[in-house]
Scaffold this motif. Structure first.
Motif, PDB file in Angstrom:
ATOM      1  N   THR A 462      41.157  15.225 -23.027  1.00  0.00           N
ATOM      2  CA  THR A 462      42.372  15.818 -22.829  1.00  0.00           C
ATOM      3  C   THR A 462      42.281  17.117 -23.944  1.00  0.00           C
ATOM      4  OG1 THR A 462      43.419  13.741 -23.018  1.00  0.00           O
ATOM      5  CG2 THR A 462      45.004  15.859 -23.412  1.00  0.00           C
ATOM      6  N   ASN A 463      42.755  18.306 -23.537  1.00  0.00           N
ATOM      7  CA  ASN A 463      42.921  19.398 -24.359  1.00  0.00           C
ATOM      8  C   ASN A 463      44.065  19.489 -25.041  1.00  0.00           C
ATOM      9  OD1 ASN A 463      42.356  22.051 -25.381  1.00  0.00           O
ATOM     10  ND2 ASN A 463      42.588  23.022 -23.109  1.00  0.00           N
ATOM     11  N   TYR A 464      44.225  18.816 -26.198  1.00  0.00           N
ATOM     12  CA  TYR A 464      45.173  18.830 -27.022  1.00  0.00           C
ATOM     13  C   TYR A 464      45.876  20.061 -27.543  1.00  0.00           C
ATOM     14  CZ  TYR A 464      45.063  13.659 -26.760  1.00  0.00           C
ATOM     15  OH  TYR A 464      44.938  12.149 -26.328  1.00  0.00           O
ATOM     16  N   LEU A 465      44.886  20.955 -27.626  1.00  0.00           N
ATOM     17  CA  LEU A 465      45.071  22.222 -28.221  1.00  0.00           C
ATOM     18  C   LEU A 465      46.084  22.966 -27.296  1.00  0.00           C
ATOM     19  CD1 LEU A 465      41.901  23.419 -30.199  1.00  0.00           C
ATOM     20  CD2 LEU A 465      43.766  21.914 -31.077  1.00  0.00           C
ATOM     21  N   GLU A 466      45.801  22.803 -25.891  1.00  0.00           N
ATOM     22  CA  GLU A 466      46.729  23.670 -24.943  1.00  0.00           C
ATOM     23  C   GLU A 466      47.906  23.222 -24.923  1.00  0.00           C
ATOM     24  OE1 GLU A 466      47.242  26.560 -22.345  1.00  0.00           O
ATOM     25  OE2 GLU A 466      45.360  26.211 -23.596  1.00  0.00           O
ATOM     26  N   TYR A 467      48.031  21.830 -24.992  1.00  0.00           N
ATOM     27  CA  TYR A 467      49.560  21.167 -24.938  1.00  0.00           C
ATOM     28  C   TYR A 467      50.239  21.519 -26.400  1.00  0.00           C
ATOM     29  CZ  TYR A 467      47.801  18.369 -20.951  1.00  0.00           C
ATOM     30  OH  TYR A 467      47.322  17.847 -19.952  1.00  0.00           O
TER      31      TYR A 467
END
Length: 789
Positions: A462-467
């Motif tokens: 998961t790209n948590y930074l984008e969320y």
């Protein structure tokens, strides 16, 4: 010439004379032993003869007195009578006293040897004392040196000299040579020039040969120390925001002035740089290793490391796959680790355990769809096995275990409660695969994964930074989360796999797609290809979009693109399938903009109602690697997606149409709607399969080397064949920093106040009573002997 005083000579006889004395003594003892043996044999022969004589006489007497039968011939009696005088004559011959003497004269030396060694010694010493005397005295010593046989007890005659024993003749010749030596200095000179001494000297020279070049390794200078310190401080600098390229440039600038001297000071003269591509980093490593080796230093291990590791006793390796979600929650971190466990367990080389979170009844109702709940872990385990076996087509042979977890509504994520690593027994703690390692370790308070397991691999989903950037104060939160992700992945993983370059650049990471598609989708694609070959229409519907209905899943991008080019896409209708927290808001926004979107409930992508669609639209740029995109390609559909790192893997497929601008999006949609997709080749189908994904995972995670027991110790090799092990000789500051970060993280997550400040769920440092009841664990705060608590 050497003059010796008489007193000194008498007091300290020469070692040569002592050697001669020992020689004479050995000869005497040997001769006496031979004589005794000969006498014993002669007496034995004499006794045997006497015994034979007595037996013969008894036989003759008995023969003469016996009465023979008529059948006995008279010739036998006459023969005995004629033989008796001859035997009597023989008996008298060997019974005479002269018989033994004659035998001894024939078989033994002529006389008993009685040697007075002191006479020889005194004679030779007197010769040395009077070496400066006149010729008459020297002649007297020479006569004495010829051995006065009467004084020594020898009974020699001239006719017996030719029959002397070989040892005696050799000794006499040595004495004659000794007489010819004029002084002890000549004796020493002869000994010095002998062949034996020459060989001994040459051997000693070969052993103690002076080196042709100095092997002393100069100590490290200040630029080298600074360069090594900066390079090894890379993890710490990375945590402070200093990019890796900057630290590399600093190291190169410090070493550039001494580039030609780094190795030349550590290897023999005339050797060129042993490392290819002019690698400054490796040259610096060899320089450090050479200095450490010259000092005898041996690095035993890291400051924070734990030497207790899994020992394979049953001949098989064990893989533990730990993930953050579980079926029936249809999310990527629940489905993909499940398939990975099934395909890894299909090999007989290793046993596999899938560790998934167990949610209490209240959390199950919030997470699992269609009000599906489980009353026990065994019931959920049976559901998971049945689901995966229906899709992979074979019986999966892996174990499912559970760890306590709690659902966080704000993040829509499951957070582990307690120390997750302790739910893998120590005997099975061999290889760990952490699905979403940053998520699993945000609030991890327990044993370090890399200490308990031999090899730890993290898979970033998961790209948590984008969320996070989409939330309030997202920039600040993203900055903090970025460094926390760096910290936990660096501290708890040996290797990190990123599904695409859309994720943040984490330490120890490589980019590789290690996910495949459900075999069911490949079967659907083969069915569609067969229908098209028969001339049938495979697709009767247009375009669709499928995904969880939250803004971050691409719905924002989709509405913006359709609203911006509403006129260009006049008549274009899009069916949307999905459920989620933002469903009402998404649908109301689309109605306000009067977009041609048909919203339907979410369903499985393999549902029969979706087989007839020809084009899959996916404008999301927040995904790391969209599983739905891979599934649509496997079913033989067109895919229209953004030109983004998350879609890099799909660009090689001809049915994947990527766009890099809103205008290009319109063009690709029209192209897909007006043409037919190409059938997949066997190679393309294999690249989408889980067999290929598992093979890529084994290669990029170094799991194939670990399972084959191949060592990965870093080595530095010189051209002369000398090997220096970096892991043994060189203390790795990176390991020290990683261990320090893990210790600091352990201390921070142990404080409940700090956990709450960073957004943790209250009470997740330890599992609660409900978890202990559901999972049959001991109550909290009680040491659990099963898991080593």
């Amino acid at each position: 010439m050497v003059n010796l005083k008489a007193s000194d000579a008498r007091a300290s006889p020469s070692p040569a004379f002592s050697f001669l004395s020992r020689g004479w003594r050995e000869v005497k003892d040997s001769a006496d032993a031979d004589l005794r043996l000969m006498k014993d044999r002669a007496n034995s022969f004499k006794n045997l003869a006497s015994s034979f004589d007595r037996e013969l006489v008894n036989f003759l007497n008995s023969a003469s007195k016996s009465t023979f039968t008529v059948s006995s011939p008279s010739t036998e009696i006459d023969f005995v009578k004629r033989l008796q005088p001859k035997l009597s004559e023989i008996r008298r011959a060997y019974s005479s006293p002269d018989f033994s003497r004659k035998v001894l004269e024939k078989w033994s030396p002529r006389a008993k040897i009685g040697i007075n060694l002191s006479a020889i010694k005194n004679a030779i010493v007197s010769e040395v004392e009077e070496r400066e005397g006149d010729f008459d005295e020297r002649e007297r010593f020479r006569r004495a040196g010829r051995v006065r046989f009467k004084d020594l007890g020898w009974e020699w005659k001239e006719e017996r000299r030719s029959r002397d024993w070989e040892p005696i003749r050799a000794l006499k010749s040595r004495l004659r040579e000794l007489e010819q030596k004029s002084s002890s200095s000549e004796i020493l000179e002869s000994l010095k020039n002998s062949e034996f001494v020459g060989k001994l000297k040459s051997s000693l020279k070969a052993i103690c040969k002076e080196p042709t070049e100095s092997k002393e390794v100069p100590p490290l200078d200040v630029p080298e120390l600074l360069a090594y310190l900066v390079r090894q401080s890379g993890p710490f600098l990375d945590q402070l925001g200093v990019k890796r390229d900057i630290s590399d440039k600093i190291v190169e600038s410090l070493c550039s002035k001494r580039k030609d001297q780094l190795l030349l000071r550590s290897i023999p003269a005339g050797e060129s740089s042993i490392l290819e591509n002019d690698n400054i980093s490796d040259e610096l490593d060899l320089r450090i290793a050479s200095v450490l080796q010259s000092t005898g230093h041996c690095y035993e291990g890291g400051f924070w490391t734990d030497s207790s590791r899994h020992d394979m006793t049953n001949g098989k390796r064990h893989i533990a796959i730990v993930t953050t979600a579980s079926l029936p929650w249809m999310t990527g971190t629940a489905v993909n680790p499940l398939f990975r466990a099934a395909y890894l367990s299909s090999s007989a080389k290793q046993d596999v355990t899938l560790l998934v979170p167990w949610l209490c009844q209240y959390d199950q109702e919030l997470v699992y769809p269609n009000n599906l709940t489980f009353s026990s872990p065994e019931e959920q385990e049976a559901y998971i096995h049945k689901w995966v076996e229906e899709r992979v087509g074979f019986k999966s042979d892996f174990k499912i275990s559970f760890y306590p977890g709690k659902f966080q509504k704000e993040r829509r994520s499951i957070i582990p409660a307690g120390d997750t690593s302790q739910f893998i027994p120590s005997k099975d703690a061999d290889i760990a695969i952490l699905e979403e390692p940053e998520h699993l370790n945000w609030y991890h308070h327990g044993k370090r994964w890399t200490d308990k397991f031999n090899h730890v691999v993290g898979v970033v989903h998961t790209n948590y930074l984008e969320y996070i950037k989409r939330e309030k104060n997202g920039a600040i939160q993203a900055f903090l989360v970025k460094h926390i992700n760096n910290l936990v992945t660096r501290a708890y993983c040996h290797k990190v796999l990123r599904l695409s370059a859309a994720t943040q650049d984490l330490p120890k990471s490589v980019v590789c797609n290690v996910h495949g598609v459900n075999p069911k989708f490949l079967q659907i694609g083969e069915k569609v290809a067969a229908e098209r070959e028969r001339g049938q229409q495979a697709f009767s519907k247009g375009a669709y979009f499928l995904g969880k209905m939250v803004w971050a899943k691409g719905y924002r991008e989709l509405i913006d693109l359709l609203a911006q080019h509403k006129k260009d896409l006049d008549g274009f209708n899009l069916d949307v399938f999905g459920n989620g927290e933002d469903a009402h808001e998404v649908q109301s926004t689309a109605r306000k903009l009067d977009l041609n979107l048909n919203f339907m409930k979410g369903r499985d992508h393999a549902d029969d109602s979706l087989h007839d669609y020809k084009v899959f639209i996916n404008p999301s740029i927040s995904d790391v690697l969209c599983t739905a995109t891979a599934e649509a390609l496997a079913m033989g559909k067109f895919v229209v997606c953004a030109d983004h790192p998350s879609n890099e893997f799909f660009r090689s497929f001809p049915n994947c149409l990527t766009y890099n601008s809103p205008k290009d999006f319109v063009a690709k949609v029209k192209e897909a709607m007006d043409s037919e997709p190409q059938p997949l080749t066997p190679e393309q189908r294999y690249n989408l399969s889980w067999e290929a994904a598992t093979q890529r995972f084994m290669e990029y995670s170094d799991l194939d080397k670990v399972l084959n027991n191949e060592r990965g110790d870093a080595q530095l090799t010189q051209r002369n064949g000398k090997i220096i092990k970096r892991s043994v000789l060189m203390p790795n500051l990176t390991d020290v920093v990683d261990g320090g970060l893990a210790f600091a993280h352990y201390c921070l997550t142990g404080n409940e106040f700090l956990r709450l400040c960073t957004g943790a769920i209250p009470g997740t440092r330890d599992y609660d009573k409900q978890h202990s009841k559901d999972l049959h664990l001991l109550p909290p705060q009680v040491e659990n002997p099963i898991y080593g608590w």
